[in-house]
Design a protein around this motif. Structure first.
Motif, mmCIF file in Angstrom:
data_model
loop_
_atom_site.group_PDB
_atom_site.id
_atom_site.type_symbol
_atom_site.label_atom_id
_atom_site.label_comp_id
_atom_site.label_asym_id
_atom_site.label_seq_id
_atom_site.Cartn_x
_atom_site.Cartn_y
_atom_site.Cartn_z
ATOM 1 N N ILE A 11 -16.661 -2.346 -8.315
ATOM 2 C CA ILE A 11 -16.181 -1.167 -7.595
ATOM 3 C C ILE A 11 -15.773 -1.519 -6.168
ATOM 4 C CG2 ILE A 11 -16.897 1.060 -6.637
ATOM 5 C CD1 ILE A 11 -18.619 1.412 -9.190
ATOM 6 N N ILE A 12 -16.601 -2.298 -5.474
ATOM 7 C CA ILE A 12 -16.274 -2.687 -4.099
ATOM 8 C C ILE A 12 -14.989 -3.507 -4.067
ATOM 9 C CG2 ILE A 12 -17.021 -4.087 -2.129
ATOM 10 C CD1 ILE A 12 -19.898 -3.274 -2.798
ATOM 11 N N ALA A 13 -14.868 -4.454 -4.993
ATOM 12 C CA ALA A 13 -13.646 -5.260 -5.064
ATOM 13 C C ALA A 13 -12.434 -4.381 -5.373
ATOM 14 C CB ALA A 13 -13.794 -6.350 -6.122
ATOM 15 N N GLY A 14 -12.609 -3.410 -6.283
ATOM 16 C CA GLY A 14 -11.518 -2.495 -6.623
ATOM 17 C C GLY A 14 -11.074 -1.675 -5.434
ATOM 18 N N ILE A 15 -12.035 -1.185 -4.665
ATOM 19 C CA ILE A 15 -11.718 -0.394 -3.468
ATOM 20 C C ILE A 15 -10.917 -1.226 -2.463
ATOM 21 C CG2 ILE A 15 -12.765 0.636 -1.403
ATOM 22 C CD1 ILE A 15 -15.022 1.660 -3.244
ATOM 23 N N LEU A 16 -11.330 -2.470 -2.227
ATOM 24 C CA LEU A 16 -10.648 -3.328 -1.265
ATOM 25 C C LEU A 16 -9.236 -3.676 -1.724
ATOM 26 C CD1 LEU A 16 -13.568 -5.723 -0.237
ATOM 27 C CD2 LEU A 16 -12.623 -3.802 1.058
ATOM 28 N N PHE A 17 -9.062 -3.934 -3.007
ATOM 29 C CA PHE A 17 -7.730 -4.240 -3.534
ATOM 30 C C PHE A 17 -6.802 -3.029 -3.386
ATOM 31 C CE2 PHE A 17 -9.386 -8.032 -5.783
ATOM 32 C CZ PHE A 17 -8.341 -8.907 -5.527
ATOM 33 N N CYS A 18 -7.302 -1.840 -3.712
ATOM 34 C CA CYS A 18 -6.480 -0.627 -3.585
ATOM 35 C C CYS A 18 -6.123 -0.351 -2.135
ATOM 36 C CB CYS A 18 -7.224 0.568 -4.175
ATOM 37 S SG CYS A 18 -7.221 0.609 -5.973
ATOM 38 N N SER A 19 -7.075 -0.540 -1.235
ATOM 39 C CA SER A 19 -6.805 -0.354 0.194
ATOM 40 C C SER A 19 -5.729 -1.316 0.665
ATOM 41 C CB SER A 19 -8.085 -0.577 1.005
ATOM 42 O OG SER A 19 -9.090 0.334 0.638
ATOM 43 N N PHE A 20 -5.833 -2.567 0.223
ATOM 44 C CA PHE A 20 -4.853 -3.582 0.590
ATOM 45 C C PHE A 20 -3.465 -3.201 0.081
ATOM 46 C CE2 PHE A 20 -2.954 -7.886 -0.367
ATOM 47 C CZ PHE A 20 -2.671 -8.198 0.956
ATOM 48 N N ALA A 21 -3.390 -2.704 -1.149
ATOM 49 C CA ALA A 21 -2.103 -2.311 -1.721
ATOM 50 C C ALA A 21 -1.494 -1.132 -0.965
ATOM 51 C CB ALA A 21 -2.277 -1.955 -3.194
ATOM 52 N N LEU A 22 -2.310 -0.143 -0.653
ATOM 53 C CA LEU A 22 -1.811 1.061 0.014
ATOM 54 C C LEU A 22 -1.376 0.776 1.448
ATOM 55 C CD1 LEU A 22 -4.411 3.657 -1.320
ATOM 56 C CD2 LEU A 22 -1.965 3.664 -1.792
ATOM 57 N N LYS A 23 -2.268 0.147 2.221
ATOM 58 C CA LYS A 23 -1.984 -0.077 3.635
ATOM 59 C C LYS A 23 -0.995 -1.229 3.859
ATOM 60 C CE LYS A 23 -4.225 2.726 6.488
ATOM 61 N NZ LYS A 23 -5.325 2.237 7.322
ATOM 62 N N GLY A 24 -1.042 -2.241 2.997
ATOM 63 C CA GLY A 24 -0.209 -3.411 3.218
ATOM 64 C C GLY A 24 1.169 -3.342 2.594
ATOM 65 N N PHE A 25 1.344 -2.546 1.507
ATOM 66 C CA PHE A 25 2.604 -2.569 0.772
ATOM 67 C C PHE A 25 3.242 -1.193 0.595
ATOM 68 C CE2 PHE A 25 0.311 -6.365 -0.499
ATOM 69 C CZ PHE A 25 1.289 -7.347 -0.475
ATOM 70 N N LEU A 26 2.479 -0.237 0.077
ATOM 71 C CA LEU A 26 3.084 1.049 -0.298
ATOM 72 C C LEU A 26 3.398 1.930 0.908
ATOM 73 C CD1 LEU A 26 1.082 1.987 -3.533
ATOM 74 C CD2 LEU A 26 3.023 0.455 -3.235
ATOM 75 N N MET A 27 2.396 2.191 1.738
ATOM 76 C CA MET A 27 2.599 3.120 2.856
ATOM 77 C C MET A 27 3.636 2.649 3.873
ATOM 78 S SD MET A 27 -1.354 4.388 3.322
ATOM 79 C CE MET A 27 -1.007 5.237 4.854
ATOM 80 N N PRO A 28 3.679 1.357 4.241
ATOM 81 C CA PRO A 28 4.721 0.937 5.195
ATOM 82 C C PRO A 28 6.143 1.152 4.687
ATOM 83 C CG PRO A 28 2.988 -0.723 5.046
ATOM 84 C CD PRO A 28 2.743 0.266 3.927
#
Length: 293
Positions: free
Chosen positions: A18-35
């Motif tokens: 779960i912790i790894a999943g949360i970090l991966f999703c955060s990375f995807a959202l903040k690093g790729f999708l939202m920008p």
């Protein structure tokens, strides 16, 4: 005491997932999708829509959009699942709030951002699912709707996502919507890969006049367990009333072994009838046990 002993490693493993999943999703959202103002499908896509067009902080948008689905999951799945999922979603929001993931050079390339944003998003959601919770409540909504309509879960999820991407096309342009579709597709394929892994099982059925030799090779050379169905083969157009008893062989292998099995059968009987089908869930017997959530 025995139950407690066996459950502790499982809880630790789920927590790591779960912790790894949360970090991966955060990375995807903040690093790729939202920008790049890209969307994903499902409830995450709804959250991103709300964030983009109302300027509500993404951390609050994710929690607000998921609350109805978490409540619904308490009735459709279980209260334990709902509590675990809510904790997972809150963890994602906290991660988005405190961590600032920046991928400056990669995020400027929209194609790479769409593909790898989907990959990391899929890894995150898949790991969370292996941990026994959901970072996206769209499946819960689909399950709820399924019981009240004639549509399948896949059709319901597709319909919801079509609406999300149409809204994106209207307000952000067709190009952004198409990149978002690519992100969603990449994420969905990655989720399947994370959950099923390289060893996704394949069921193989073999009908041959040389079944005895094939059975021996499957067990002794390939090391696979087999099941035999008693049947008849024949019934051809020119000799419909002529048939003979046949052993119908069934075995389960990983998809990496399919080519080897086909070659093995072909060497024994070139005319053997072989067909395969994907096995989504398999446990017990001589199969290696793997966790499923």
């Amino acid at each position: 005491m025995q139950i407690l002993t066996t459950s502790v490693p499982s809880v630790i493993k789920d927590t790591i997932y779960i912790i790894a999943g949360i970090l991966f999703c955060s990375f995807a959202l903040k690093g790729f999708l939202m920008p790049n103002q890209f969307l994903d499908g499902g409830v995450t896509g709804m959250s991103l829509l709300i964030h983009e067009y109302t300027h509500i902080n993404i951390t609050y948008a994710i929690i607000l959009t998921n609350i109805p689905f978490v409540v619904l999951s308490a009735f459709q799945v279980s209260r334990h699942f709902a509590v675990k999922t809510m904790a997972c979603i809150v963890g994602l929001s906290i991660s988005l709030y405190f961590f600032n993931f920046e991928v400056a050079h990669i995020a400027d390339d929209k194609l790479l951002a769409a593909i790898f944003g989907g990959v990391f998003m899929g890894i995150g959601i898949g790991l969370a699912m292996r941990g026994g919770c959901a970072l996206d409540g769209i499946e819960v909504l689909a399950l709820y709707t399924l019981k009240r309509s004639s549509f399948t879960i896949s059709e319901i999820i597709l319909g919801i996502n079509v609406i999300i991407f149409l809204i994106a096309a209207l307000f952000s342009g067709l190009a952004t919507a198409l990149y978002s579709v690519l992100t969603y597709y990449t994420a969905s394929r990655t989720i399947s890969f994370v959950i099923e892994g390289l060893e996704e099982y394949t069921g193989v059925t073999i009908i041959s006049g040389k079944s005895e030799e094939i059975k021996e090779q499957l067990v002794m050379k390939l090391g696979r367990g087999i099941t035999i169905y008693k049947g008849e083969r024949g019934f051809l157009r020119d000799s419909f009333h002529i048939s003979q008893p046949a052993d119908i062989i069934f075995t389960i292998i990983t998809r990496l072994e399919v080519r080897r099995l086909r070659n093995l059968v072909h060497e024994i009987d070139e005319k053997a009838f072989v067909f395969t089908n994907t096995i989504k869930e398999a446990a017990g017997g001589v199969l290696k046990k793997r966790a499923r959530h």
